[in-house]
Write a protein that holds these residues in place. Structure first.
Motif, PDB file in Angstrom:
ATOM      1  N   GLY A  80       0.814  -1.211   0.000  1.00 31.47           N
ATOM      2  CA  GLY A  80       0.000   0.000   0.000  1.00 31.47           C
ATOM      3  C   GLY A  80       0.848   1.260   0.000  1.00 31.47           C
ATOM      4  O   GLY A  80       0.524   2.247  -0.683  1.00 31.47           O
ATOM      5  N   HIS A  81       1.944   1.237   0.741  1.00 33.99           N
ATOM      6  CA  HIS A  81       2.855   2.387   0.757  1.00 33.99           C
ATOM      7  C   HIS A  81       3.556   2.543  -0.597  1.00 33.99           C
ATOM      8  O   HIS A  81       3.751   3.657  -1.077  1.00 33.99           O
ATOM      9  CB  HIS A  81       3.894   2.228   1.870  1.00 33.99           C
ATOM     10  N   LEU A  82       3.947   1.426  -1.204  1.00 35.77           N
ATOM     11  CA  LEU A  82       4.624   1.488  -2.499  1.00 35.77           C
ATOM     12  C   LEU A  82       3.723   2.050  -3.586  1.00 35.77           C
ATOM     13  O   LEU A  82       4.198   2.694  -4.532  1.00 35.77           O
ATOM     14  CB  LEU A  82       5.114   0.096  -2.893  1.00 35.77           C
ATOM     15  N   THR A  83       2.425   1.826  -3.460  1.00 39.02           N
ATOM     16  CA  THR A  83       1.481   2.359  -4.444  1.00 39.02           C
ATOM     17  C   THR A  83       1.554   3.881  -4.518  1.00 39.02           C
ATOM     18  O   THR A  83       1.354   4.473  -5.589  1.00 39.02           O
ATOM     19  CB  THR A  83       0.045   1.908  -4.097  1.00 39.02           C
ATOM     20  N   LYS A  84       1.861   4.513  -3.402  1.00 40.95           N
ATOM     21  CA  LYS A  84       1.946   5.974  -3.371  1.00 40.95           C
ATOM     22  C   LYS A  84       3.067   6.487  -4.276  1.00 40.95           C
ATOM     23  O   LYS A  84       3.006   7.618  -4.758  1.00 40.95           O
ATOM     24  CB  LYS A  84       2.162   6.446  -1.932  1.00 40.95           C
ATOM     25  N   VAL A  85       4.102   5.658  -4.485  1.00 43.13           N
ATOM     26  CA  VAL A  85       5.202   6.071  -5.357  1.00 43.13           C
ATOM     27  C   VAL A  85       4.704   6.301  -6.771  1.00 43.13           C
ATOM     28  O   VAL A  85       5.044   7.292  -7.427  1.00 43.13           O
ATOM     29  CB  VAL A  85       6.324   5.011  -5.341  1.00 43.13           C
ATOM     30  N   LEU A  86       3.867   5.370  -7.277  1.00 44.85           N
ATOM     31  CA  LEU A  86       3.340   5.508  -8.634  1.00 44.85           C
ATOM     32  C   LEU A  86       2.444   6.734  -8.752  1.00 44.85           C
ATOM     33  O   LEU A  86       2.366   7.352  -9.825  1.00 44.85           O
ATOM     34  CB  LEU A  86       2.563   4.254  -9.029  1.00 44.85           C
ATOM     35  N   GLU A  87       1.761   7.063  -7.678  1.00 45.04           N
ATOM     36  CA  GLU A  87       0.879   8.229  -7.717  1.00 45.04           C
ATOM     37  C   GLU A  87       1.663   9.532  -7.744  1.00 45.04           C
ATOM     38  O   GLU A  87       1.229  10.514  -8.345  1.00 45.04           O
ATOM     39  CB  GLU A  87      -0.044   8.206  -6.489  1.00 45.04           C
ATOM     40  N   ALA A  88       2.852   9.528  -7.129  1.00 49.93           N
ATOM     41  CA  ALA A  88       3.583  10.788  -6.945  1.00 49.93           C
ATOM     42  C   ALA A  88       4.751  10.971  -7.903  1.00 49.93           C
ATOM     43  O   ALA A  88       5.180  12.108  -8.129  1.00 49.93           O
ATOM     44  CB  ALA A  88       4.090  10.878  -5.501  1.00 49.93           C
ATOM     45  N   ASN A  89       5.292   9.884  -8.456  1.00 50.22           N
ATOM     46  CA  ASN A  89       6.482  10.005  -9.302  1.00 50.22           C
ATOM     47  C   ASN A  89       6.252   9.279 -10.623  1.00 50.22           C
ATOM     48  O   ASN A  89       6.281   8.048 -10.680  1.00 50.22           O
ATOM     49  CB  ASN A  89       7.707   9.422  -8.592  1.00 50.22           C
ATOM     50  N   GLN A  90       6.062  10.037 -11.698  1.00 50.90           N
ATOM     51  CA  GLN A  90       5.802   9.455 -13.001  1.00 50.90           C
ATOM     52  C   GLN A  90       7.015   8.730 -13.571  1.00 50.90           C
ATOM     53  O   GLN A  90       6.882   7.970 -14.550  1.00 50.90           O
ATOM     54  CB  GLN A  90       5.352  10.553 -13.978  1.00 50.90           C
ATOM     55  N   CYS A  91       8.200   8.954 -13.013  1.00 52.82           N
ATOM     56  CA  CYS A  91       9.392   8.263 -13.507  1.00 52.82           C
ATOM     57  C   CYS A  91       9.365   6.764 -13.174  1.00 52.82           C
ATOM     58  O   CYS A  91       9.994   5.968 -13.866  1.00 52.82           O
ATOM     59  CB  CYS A  91      10.655   8.893 -12.925  1.00 52.82           C
TER      60      CYS A  91
END
Length: 357
Positions: free
Chosen positions: A132-143
């Motif tokens: 669930g925490h890792l999902t936030k990476v995709l939401e915040a960083n398009q790279c």
């Protein structure tokens, strides 16, 4: 400013740089050594000591490597906005012993990645909470294109953006950029077309042509929906009638190639008539120039209603990257003495490569 990005300085050069930064009285503000493949723990440790000596620094770019994860997390978490990280196209952090309590630090690092990449955290000890925490990476960083999570204590094999069906988005499950697909039985679940129909075994199967993962073309010159059975698994047929030479071709898609080791065909008629007897299995890099991989003369392997047969192939040691296009080209009359080409399914085996660029 010191900018020596992409200069191939090596670990020794990076260590020398950070020793210089500690010693110089110059009020440095920006240091960029990204894309030098120096993401080692000892280099990051030297960088940490140098940064502590230089309060004037406001931006630092460096490589993030597998073995510098802990050290990099320690310094980046102090002041995240200062750092810009360079990582390889596939950042392989599999089997690193990462647990849920390590995920927040990993998230902090991935949010600072400034080049396009996918990440593999397979075979660690991450639960659904950590995912669930890792999902936030995709939401915040398009790279960050995707994060592979197979082999953890969670249900998902991969974290992707919704409706992202590109191969490169889920190829991070395979950090070597290839996967070996070995034949076990006719229309098993080990072939390349099944693999693509499940998006790298991350979703339930769908006909790969119908879901847009491959394209079926023919000597008719048009892509037709009723040719989908050529790459399907259900009992349904596709046919081209009254043509002396005819063919069906499969385009695996941009950035994909197969070094074939076997292939399976299904006859496309329920009464068993009009089965292939004379044909060639061919491969192509560009869809124009074709190489005969195997020629069949009076081959009765497909005999009977919806009959299946598989042919093993010798691996070509000169074929480095495989073929993007594979096709069945009829070269003679069928079992009924007619110029009809009828197919009801195909499966491909071998090394599937995910090519860069």
């Amino acid at each position: 400013t010191i900018n020596i990005g992409s200069c191939n300085i090596g670990a020794a050069g990076a260590l020398a740089l950070w020793h210089y930064v500690r010693a110089t009285k110059c009020p440095l503000e920006v240091i960029d050594i990204r894309d030098n493949n120096v993401g080692q723990g000892k280099v990051v440790q030297a960088m940490e000591l140098a940064i502590a000596k230089k309060p004037t620094l406001r931006a630092v770019g460096f490589d993030l490597g597998r073995d510098s994860l802990v050290e990099a997390a320690r310094i980046v978490q102090v002041e995240p906005e200062m750092f810009h990280l360079h990582v390889p196209p596939l950042l392989d952090l599999s089997a690193c012993g990462i647990m849920d309590q390590d995920v927040p630090a990993l998230v902090t690092l991935l949010l600072r990645v400034s080049v396009t990449t996918s990440v593999s955290v397979c075979d660690n000890q991450i639960t659904e909470e950590g995912v669930g925490h890792l999902t936030k990476v995709l939401e915040a960083n398009q790279c960050i294109e995707a994060i592979a999570t197979a082999g953890n204590s969670c249900d998902s094999n991969i974290v992707m953006r919704p409706d992202d069906g590109r191969l490169d988005a889920w190829a991070c499950l395979y950090p070597t950029r290839s996967v070996r697909l070995e034949y076990t039985s006719d229309f098993d679940e080990s072939g390349a077309l099944f693999f693509l129909g499940t998006l790298g075994r991350t979703t339930p199967y769908g006909n790969p042509a119908r879901i847009g993962q491959v394209t079926v073309t023919s000597s008719e010159g048009r892509t037709k929906q009723h040719f989908f059975p050529v790459v399907g698994r259900e009992r349904a047929g596709a046919a081209i009638y009254y043509k002396q030479v005819s063919w069906f071709a499969v385009d695996l898609g941009h950035g994909r190639a197969l070094s074939p080791s076997a292939y399976t065909l299904r006859h496309g008629k329920e009464d068993g008539t009009d089965a292939l007897r004379h044909w060639e299995f061919q491969g192509s890099h560009d869809g124009s120039a074709w190489t005969v991989i195997r020629a069949h003369e009076n081959d009765s392997g497909l005999s009977g209603a919806w009959a299946t047969a598989t042919w093993l192939l010798d691996r070509d040691p000169t074929l480095e990257k495989g073929y993007r296009y594979l096709r069945i080209r009829k070269t003679g009359l069928n079992s009924s003495g007619k110029d009809h080409l009828t197919l009801g399914g195909m499966e491909l085996y071998g090394d599937l490569h995910f090519l860069q660029g």
